[in-house]
Design an enzyme around this catalytic site. Structure first.
Site, PDB file in Angstrom:
ATOM      1  CG  ASP A 102      -1.707  -1.378   1.209  1.00  0.00           C
ATOM      2  OD1 ASP A 102      -1.721  -2.105   0.675  1.00  0.00           O
ATOM      3  OD2 ASP A 102      -2.904  -1.045   1.988  1.00  0.00           O
ATOM      4  CE  LYS A 167      -4.921   1.754   3.109  1.00  0.00           C
ATOM      5  NZ  LYS A 167      -3.744   1.147   3.646  1.00  0.00           N
ATOM      6  CE  LYS A 201      -6.342  -1.402   3.115  1.00  0.00           C
ATOM      7  NZ  LYS A 201      -5.121  -1.955   3.187  1.00  0.00           N
TER       8      LYS A 201
END
Length: 259
Positions: A102, A167, A201
């Site tokens: 990430d 995300k 996400k």
């Protein structure tokens, strides 16, 4: 099964159970691995700092859950615009054995009008991840971008540069995932026609079973009820797990964590 029970079971299996605290230790990460194996199923992944990946891998294997994926973070949490550093951190995370990375998008550069550095940074990290069969999620920090146009732009740039997931947040700023930012980001996935290959996400701020139900409802509305599987949807959270388990009849809903 009630609607909340059904959505809670879905959400639990989509969780990236997270600890990203300055005082993390091997013991805390081992405890996180144990929590990821629940009486009603496993979380999709855990998300930890890179240095803890080896101990997490060992623990997950020993407890019989080698399929729980290990995610980590790079260029975190500030989203600086130094591509070489972000790439070096991403390569190091891969070397530690991450299944997923990430990376934080250089959101301040975008706010200042620089779109190119975000594309180049994500693309460099994607190339490194793709070569190692590692999934890349890009954190755009919606709570700092604030404006819909910027959230949309960061999502578009990240997807064009190869993000496997977009995300919302690091969980380290005052405003993290909101239903509003989630909708904008998933609309970009829809509008770009990439719902087969790009996931979403929300992270930080999804704390209760009811919160998770709301976020899943947006995905179901935009893409149908079958889209939000673990390849297309994750929740970045830790305190959420206790609330989901309580909704499913396990535990009292109390958690030691605030993420």
């Amino acid at each position: 099964m009630t609607d909340l029970k059904a959505s809670s079971l879905r959400a639990l299996k989509l969780m990236d159970l997270t600890t990203l605290n300055d005082d993390d230790t091997n013991e805390k990460v081992i405890a996180l691995c144990h929590q990821a194996k629940t009486p009603v199923g496993n979380t999709a992944a855990i998300c930890i700092y890179p240095r803890f990946i080896p101990i997490a891998r060992k623990t997950l294997k020993e407890q019989g859950t080698p399929d729980i994926r290990i995610a980590t973070v790079t260029n975190f949490p500030h989203g600086n615009d130094d591509i070489d550093i972000a790439l070096a951190e991403t390569r190091a995370a891969i070397a530690y054995g991450a299944d997923e990375v990430d990376v934080v998008f250089p959101y301040r550069a975008l706010i200042a009008g620089n779109e190119q550095v975000g594309f180049d940074l994500v693309k460099a990290c994607k190339d490194a991840c793709a070569a190692a069969n590692v999934l890349l999620k890009v954190i755009i920090e919606t709570g700092e971008l604030k404006e819909e146009a910027l959230i949309r732009k960061a999502s578009e740039i990240s997807i064009k540069a190869g993000a496997d997931f977009i995300k919302t947040s690091t969980g380290k700023v005052p405003v993290n995932a909101t239903p509003e930012s989630a909708r904008i980001m998933m609309e970009v996935i829809r509008d770009m026609g990439v719902s087969k290959t790009v996931g979403f996400k929300p992270a930080g701020g999804v704390r209760t079973a009811e919160d998770a139900q709301k976020f899943l409802a947006i995905a179901d509305e935009l893409f149908g009820a079958d889209w939000a599987d673990s390849r297309h949807y994750r929740f970045g959270a830790s305190s959420l797990l206790a609330s989901l388990l309580k909704a499913l009849g396990h535990g009292d809903g109390k958690s030691a964590s605030s993420y």
